[in-house]
Design a protein around this motif. Structure first.
Motif, mmCIF file in Angstrom:
data_model
loop_
_atom_site.group_PDB
_atom_site.id
_atom_site.type_symbol
_atom_site.label_atom_id
_atom_site.label_comp_id
_atom_site.label_asym_id
_atom_site.label_seq_id
_atom_site.Cartn_x
_atom_site.Cartn_y
_atom_site.Cartn_z
ATOM 1 N N LYS A 66 -4.440 -5.218 17.968
ATOM 2 C CA LYS A 66 -4.468 -4.726 16.594
ATOM 3 C C LYS A 66 -3.328 -3.732 16.353
ATOM 4 O O LYS A 66 -3.457 -2.798 15.567
ATOM 5 C CB LYS A 66 -5.809 -4.045 16.282
ATOM 6 C CG LYS A 66 -7.039 -4.900 16.574
ATOM 7 C CD LYS A 66 -7.093 -6.120 15.671
ATOM 8 C CE LYS A 66 -8.345 -6.953 15.935
ATOM 9 N NZ LYS A 66 -8.392 -8.176 15.099
ATOM 10 N N GLN A 138 -7.862 -6.065 -1.283
ATOM 11 C CA GLN A 138 -7.022 -7.082 -0.667
ATOM 12 C C GLN A 138 -5.629 -7.128 -1.291
ATOM 13 O O GLN A 138 -4.631 -7.318 -0.584
ATOM 14 C CB GLN A 138 -7.685 -8.456 -0.779
ATOM 15 C CG GLN A 138 -6.995 -9.530 0.057
ATOM 16 C CD GLN A 138 -6.982 -9.182 1.544
ATOM 17 O OE1 GLN A 138 -8.005 -8.831 2.124
ATOM 18 N NE2 GLN A 138 -5.788 -9.270 2.162
ATOM 19 N N ASP A 142 -2.256 -6.680 0.893
ATOM 20 C CA ASP A 142 -1.149 -7.641 0.901
ATOM 21 C C ASP A 142 0.166 -6.959 0.517
ATOM 22 O O ASP A 142 1.219 -7.240 1.111
ATOM 23 C CB ASP A 142 -1.451 -8.788 -0.054
ATOM 24 C CG ASP A 142 -2.626 -9.643 0.403
ATOM 25 O OD1 ASP A 142 -2.969 -9.586 1.602
ATOM 26 O OD2 ASP A 142 -3.198 -10.359 -0.445
ATOM 27 N N GLU A 190 -1.996 -10.539 10.986
ATOM 28 C CA GLU A 190 -3.362 -10.874 11.391
ATOM 29 C C GLU A 190 -4.379 -9.769 11.084
ATOM 30 O O GLU A 190 -5.585 -9.980 11.240
ATOM 31 C CB GLU A 190 -3.378 -11.191 12.884
ATOM 32 C CG GLU A 190 -2.611 -12.470 13.231
ATOM 33 C CD GLU A 190 -2.563 -12.731 14.724
ATOM 34 O OE1 GLU A 190 -3.133 -11.910 15.485
ATOM 35 O OE2 GLU A 190 -1.965 -13.737 15.129
ATOM 36 N N THR A 192 -6.988 -7.546 9.277
ATOM 37 C CA THR A 192 -7.919 -7.819 8.188
ATOM 38 C C THR A 192 -8.468 -6.515 7.608
ATOM 39 O O THR A 192 -8.272 -5.430 8.152
ATOM 40 C CB THR A 192 -9.095 -8.668 8.692
ATOM 41 O OG1 THR A 192 -9.865 -7.882 9.621
ATOM 42 C CG2 THR A 192 -8.605 -9.934 9.384
ATOM 43 N N GLN A 193 -9.195 -6.647 6.509
ATOM 44 C CA GLN A 193 -9.855 -5.489 5.922
ATOM 45 C C GLN A 193 -10.806 -4.846 6.925
ATOM 46 O O GLN A 193 -10.880 -3.602 7.024
ATOM 47 C CB GLN A 193 -10.611 -5.892 4.660
ATOM 48 C CG GLN A 193 -11.234 -4.711 3.912
ATOM 49 C CD GLN A 193 -12.074 -5.166 2.737
ATOM 50 O OE1 GLN A 193 -13.093 -5.841 2.918
ATOM 51 N NE2 GLN A 193 -11.639 -4.817 1.528
ATOM 52 N N ASP A 194 -11.520 -5.639 7.701
ATOM 53 C CA ASP A 194 -12.423 -5.092 8.711
ATOM 54 C C ASP A 194 -11.659 -4.298 9.773
ATOM 55 O O ASP A 194 -12.158 -3.274 10.261
ATOM 56 C CB ASP A 194 -13.216 -6.219 9.381
ATOM 57 C CG ASP A 194 -14.290 -6.806 8.472
ATOM 58 O OD1 ASP A 194 -14.638 -6.139 7.475
ATOM 59 O OD2 ASP A 194 -14.760 -7.918 8.762
ATOM 60 N N ASP A 195 -10.473 -4.767 10.135
ATOM 61 C CA ASP A 195 -9.655 -4.033 11.102
ATOM 62 C C ASP A 195 -9.270 -2.662 10.550
ATOM 63 O O ASP A 195 -9.247 -1.663 11.292
ATOM 64 C CB ASP A 195 -8.386 -4.816 11.438
ATOM 65 C CG ASP A 195 -8.673 -6.110 12.179
ATOM 66 O OD1 ASP A 195 -9.669 -6.157 12.934
ATOM 67 O OD2 ASP A 195 -7.895 -7.072 12.014
#
Length: 438
Positions: A66, A138, A142, A190, A192-195
């Protein structure tokens, strides 16, 4: 990454410059009812407050696979929070004449806030949401990802960035210090929002926060503010990164790159900030390569031989490793000579120390320049946080110059022999250097 209102920059600059220079400052230690500690320099003459928050850990907390998550997370703290999207957040900050800055380094996440006393409550409510309730929309993810990728691509074509990345990779390998805090194009793509939510919870926690404040705010007000601002954060974050051993061998690593001038980083293991010899090493470095045109490296490499416009050295006491580094750039057909001169000067100082004249000159400069650091509430708040993270006492601001004055020629010679290691001095060169091979 900064949110600044249209008229905030000039306003903050005026307030900062209007603050008096202070060689001695009165530091109050403050603890909130919830147990959060802070240092404060109260200054009521100007209705302005500077607040510095620093969370220990930074990009070195990135989880495996990550890389770049902490950097991206921090870049998104200003891109919408609570009920406000990115545009509304920026407009609200502008309307309050408030300035917020979010930054990441290897070892910390830094949050700076500047606001007028009359807007304190509203500015802090906005900052609270940025710290505690980031939206991570999001569309914002981006957009900021694209900005980060653009920076990564730019760095890949910049010799200064390339040489730093090559040296870090050589010295630190798979440790987080060994790669860019921005990550790679692939790792960023790679995320994500969760990361980002996980990176936020892991990095911004109460067990690793340091606070400095300066300006028109009382100790009681600051104590209340701390709980309001930080009490909703997790008590603990992810574990800190492990320490890493620095082991180098003398020699040169060449990274071919089509430019007319080669850029080099050189160095080896350094000295920790809490080492008893750090102050002496600091003065030693001022003489070797940190003191402008009077430094030995500048004198020998630039003034006498005209091999470069600039060469310098510096101590890098990171949280999990310590380096002693330097940088130089020179024409491809002259970089080999510049490196030879640097090696010679490194060896001479390791063996012989410095002269009395050099030591006196360094002491005069370092003690005279120190009070100039306290030239505004923002810089004072930043210094207060740095002192805490370095585990220095509040009285350091009054004893620091005496520590420098007490250093002797014998101290310098002993520490020079200890920390200058010609046998480990590694050069990484980016360019087309003539007469040099890996």
């Amino acid at each position: 990454m900064t949110v600044v209102g249209k008229f905030v920059g000039p306003l903050i600059a005026f307030v900062m410059l209007a603050a008096p220079l202070r060689a001695e400052i009165d530091i109050a230690e403050v603890q909130s009812p919830g147990g959060i500690n802070a240092w404060l320099v109260e200054e009521q003459s100007i209705p302005f407050v500077a607040l510095e928050l620093r969370f220990k850990g930074g990009a070195s907390l990135d989880l495996a696979g990550k890389r770049g998550a902490t950097n991206l997370m921090a870049g998104l703290l200003e891109e919408g929070a609570g009920d406000l999207d990115a545009r509304a957040f920026a407009e609200r900050a502008e309307s309050l004449a408030a300035s917020f800055d979010f930054d990441v380094s290897d070892d910390s996440v830094s949050i700076s806030a500047r606001f007028l006393t009359e807007n304190q409550d509203e500015a802090l409510a906005l900052l609270h949401d940025a710290i505690n309730r980031p939206r991570f929309d999001q569309a914002a993810i981006d957009r900021v990802k694209a900005q980060v990728v653009s920076a990564i691509r730019s760095d890949a074509q910049d010799p200064d960035s390339i040489v730093g990345a090559e040296f870090d990779g050589l010295v630190f390998g798979d440790h987080p210090y060994g790669s860019s805090i921005e990550g790679t194009e692939e790792s960023v793509a790679e995320l994500t929002q969760d990361d980002l939510i996980a990176a936020h919870k892991g990095a911004l926690a109460r067990d690793r926060v340091y606070v400095g404040a300066a300006g028109d705010i009382s100790a009681d007000e600051l104590a209340t503010l701390l709980d309001t601002l930080l009490a909703d954060l997790p008590e603990t974050g992810v574990p800190q990164a492990p320490d890493v051993e620095v082991a180098t061998e003398a020699g040169v690593t060449v990274v071919p790159f089509d430019v007319p001038q080669s850029v080099a980083i050189f160095g080896h293991e350094g000295i920790a900030r809490d080492d008893p010899d750090f102050f002496t090493a600091y003065v030693l470095n001022e003489i070797l390569g940190g003191g402008g045109f009077e430094a030995r490296l500048m004198e020998e490499v630039r003034e006498k031989r005209g091999l470069t416009y600039g060469v310098y050295s510096y101590l890098v006491p990171k949280d999990h490793a310590a380096l002693y580094l330097g940088r130089v750039s020179s024409a491809n057909d002259r970089i080999a000579e510049a490196i030879s001169v640097i090696r010679d000067e490194w060896t001479k100082m390791a063996e012989n120390g410095v002269t009395a004249e050099e030591l006196d000159s360094a002491k005069t400069y370092l003690t005279g320049a120190y009070p100039l650091r306290f030239d505004g509430n923002g810089r004072i708040a930043n210094i207060l946080v740095g002192m805490q993270m370095d585990d220095l006492p509040t009285e350091y601001v009054t004893t620091r110059n005496a520590k420098i004055e007490a250093i002797t020629l014998e101290d310098i010679k002993r520490v020079a022999a200890r920390i200058l290691k010609p046998e480990a001095l590694r050069f990484v060169v980016v360019g087309q250097p003539e007469g040099l091979e890996s």
